[in-house]
Design a protein around this motif. Structure first.
Motif, short mmCIF file in Angstrom:
data_model
loop_
_atom_site.label_atom_id
_atom_site.label_comp_id
_atom_site.label_asym_id
_atom_site.label_seq_id
_atom_site.Cartn_x
_atom_site.Cartn_y
_atom_site.Cartn_z
N ARG A 1 0.84 -1.20 0.00
CA ARG A 1 0.00 0.00 0.00
C ARG A 1 0.88 1.25 0.00
O ARG A 1 1.96 1.27 0.60
CB ARG A 1 -0.93 -0.01 1.22
CG ARG A 1 -1.82 -1.24 1.28
CD ARG A 1 -2.68 -1.27 2.53
NE ARG A 1 -3.68 -0.22 2.51
CZ ARG A 1 -4.64 -0.09 3.45
NH1 ARG A 1 -4.71 -0.96 4.45
NH2 ARG A 1 -5.52 0.88 3.37
N TRP A 2 0.35 2.31 -0.63
CA TRP A 2 1.15 3.51 -0.89
C TRP A 2 0.49 4.77 -0.32
O TRP A 2 -0.73 4.91 -0.34
CB TRP A 2 1.33 3.70 -2.39
CG TRP A 2 2.02 2.55 -3.06
CD1 TRP A 2 1.47 1.34 -3.40
CD2 TRP A 2 3.38 2.49 -3.47
NE1 TRP A 2 2.41 0.53 -3.98
CE2 TRP A 2 3.60 1.21 -4.05
CE3 TRP A 2 4.44 3.40 -3.41
CZ2 TRP A 2 4.83 0.83 -4.55
CZ3 TRP A 2 5.67 3.01 -3.93
CH2 TRP A 2 5.85 1.74 -4.48
N SER A 3 1.33 5.68 0.16
CA SER A 3 0.90 7.06 0.46
C SER A 3 1.58 7.98 -0.53
O SER A 3 2.78 7.85 -0.79
CB SER A 3 1.30 7.46 1.89
OG SER A 3 0.57 6.75 2.85
N HIS A 4 0.82 8.94 -1.07
CA HIS A 4 1.33 9.80 -2.15
C HIS A 4 1.52 11.24 -1.70
O HIS A 4 0.83 11.71 -0.80
CB HIS A 4 0.35 9.80 -3.33
CG HIS A 4 0.08 8.44 -3.88
ND1 HIS A 4 -1.05 7.74 -3.59
CD2 HIS A 4 0.81 7.66 -4.70
CE1 HIS A 4 -1.03 6.57 -4.21
NE2 HIS A 4 0.10 6.49 -4.88
N ARG B 1 1.06 15.70 6.41
CA ARG B 1 0.92 14.49 5.58
C ARG B 1 1.88 13.40 6.05
O ARG B 1 1.54 12.22 6.02
CB ARG B 1 1.19 14.84 4.11
CG ARG B 1 0.12 15.65 3.44
CD ARG B 1 -1.09 14.79 3.07
NE ARG B 1 -0.77 13.85 2.01
CZ ARG B 1 -0.95 12.54 2.08
NH1 ARG B 1 -1.45 12.01 3.18
NH2 ARG B 1 -0.65 11.74 1.08
N ILE C 1 5.97 5.17 1.53
CA ILE C 1 5.65 6.59 1.58
C ILE C 1 6.41 7.29 0.45
O ILE C 1 7.63 7.23 0.38
CB ILE C 1 6.05 7.20 2.93
CG1 ILE C 1 5.33 6.48 4.08
CG2 ILE C 1 5.75 8.68 2.97
CD1 ILE C 1 5.72 6.97 5.45
N GLU D 1 0.42 11.79 9.18
CA GLU D 1 -0.70 10.93 8.78
C GLU D 1 -0.20 9.61 8.18
O GLU D 1 -0.69 8.53 8.51
CB GLU D 1 -1.57 11.68 7.78
CG GLU D 1 -2.75 10.90 7.25
CD GLU D 1 -3.50 11.65 6.16
OE1 GLU D 1 -4.36 11.03 5.50
OE2 GLU D 1 -3.23 12.85 5.96
N ALA D 2 0.79 9.71 7.29
CA ALA D 2 1.29 8.51 6.62
C ALA D 2 2.01 7.57 7.59
O ALA D 2 1.87 6.34 7.49
CB ALA D 2 2.24 8.92 5.49
N VAL E 1 3.59 12.99 0.03
CA VAL E 1 3.75 13.24 1.47
C VAL E 1 4.79 14.36 1.60
O VAL E 1 5.94 14.14 1.98
CB VAL E 1 4.18 11.95 2.20
CG1 VAL E 1 4.28 12.20 3.70
CG2 VAL E 1 3.17 10.83 1.93
N GLY F 1 -0.52 5.63 9.57
CA GLY F 1 -1.48 4.85 8.79
C GLY F 1 -0.97 3.47 8.42
O GLY F 1 0.14 3.06 8.78
N THR G 1 -0.20 2.25 5.40
CA THR G 1 0.56 2.10 4.17
C THR G 1 1.97 1.59 4.43
O THR G 1 2.53 1.79 5.51
CB THR G 1 0.64 3.43 3.40
OG1 THR G 1 1.14 4.44 4.26
CG2 THR G 1 -0.71 3.84 2.87
#
Length: 294
Positions: A61-64, A71, A83, A74-75, A66, A78, A80
């Motif tokens: 899973r990915w966070s974009h 952000r 990052i 949050e990442a 950031v 979370g 994900t």
């Protein structure tokens, strides 16, 4: 004439054969370890009791984007695994690497602060470079802050022109000469500039494009992932299949633009053709989860 001693001859022959066998095993060991060092270890890091359950790159899973303190907070909190953030040089003094995407020229967090925040968490990182001037000072910070061998670290740049691409790619050799000083487990994410327009037939990745990329990458000692645009996959199946077949070091990372149009069925030929550990899907969670269930 010297006497011929059969037992001595056989004994020497056995020693020679034993020596050749030992040398052969040693060479196989060296080659195997080099192959292991050059292959992508990202899935190994996340697979286990507290992570993903099988070696399926669609599970990552990915966070974009950031690119701010909020952000990042949050990442890190979370679910994900990877990052992703963009790096430029600040547009005012002090000139240093910051987390921002053009046309932004400033940010509330520097790369050094960002890396310090990530260091104490069990996350992988992908750093997307938008200019050459940011690369060398960023690599120095990476080497200083992230010294551990296990964390997945990806460095990304578009280094060749691609289908529909309007942006100017980073000069390949200048980028690679800077980032290949990083440890060999670092993943080089090397892409093409691309574009996509609704309502027309968009060209895919051509043979010249994939052959040009393979020529750039064939002598590298790092694992390489090729970021490819999901909406261009159907028309590029033969070319990208060929590219993946050139080395076990190569993987694909499928991504999408905000307004791109494609379907799950567009992705299935790749999922059915290749080992599921070799194609990452940097896509909205709903689609990525649906894909991982196929």
């Amino acid at each position: 004439m010297f006497p011929f001693n059969t037992s001595t001859f056989l004994s020497r022959g056995n020693k020679h054969r034993s020596a050749f066998i030992l040398i052969g095993f040693f060479l196989l060991y060296v080659v195997w370890n080099l192959k292991g060092n050059m292959s992508d270890q990202t899935l190994d890091y996340f697979t286990g009791p507290s992570g993903i359950k099988k070696r399926d790159a669609a599970e990552v899973r990915w966070s974009h984007a950031v690119n701010s303190r909020s952000r990042l907070t949050e990442a890190l909190a979370g679910p994900t695994h990877m990052i992703e953030a963009d790096i430029i040089i600040r547009g005012r003094d002090p000139k240093e690497p910051i987390m921002a995407h053009p046309p932004d020229t400033d940010s509330d967090i520097t790369l050094k602060e960002w890396l310090e925040g990530v260091k104490t968490h069990n996350k992988g990182i992908k750093l997307d470079f938008k200019s050459l001037e940011a690369v060398s000072p960023s690599v120095a910070l990476l080497e200083e802050v992230l010294t551990g061998p296990s964390r997945p670290v990806w460095v990304n740049a578009d280094i060749l022109p691609g289908p529909g691409g309007q942006a100017r790619p980073l000069e390949p050799q200048a980028f690679l000469s800077a980032v290949t000083t990083l440890p060999t487990h670092t993943v080089l994410s090397l892409g093409w500039t691309t574009g996509w327009t609704a309502g027309i037939v968009n060209p895919g990745y051509s043979w010249d494009m994939v052959r040009g990329m393979e020529e750039v990458c064939r002598t590298l000692q790092h694992p390489v992932t090729f970021p490819v645009r999901a909406a261009l996959l159907v028309q590029s199946f033969s070319q990208l299949t060929w590219l993946l077949q050139q080395s076990d070091r190569y993987t694909l990372t499928v991504w999408t633009g905000q307004n791109d149009k494609f379907t799950l069925h567009d992705l299935l030929p790749y999922r059915n053709m290749f080992d599921i550990s070799r194609i990452y899907y940097d896509l909205p969670d709903l689609l990525r989860t649906e894909l991982s269930m196929t």
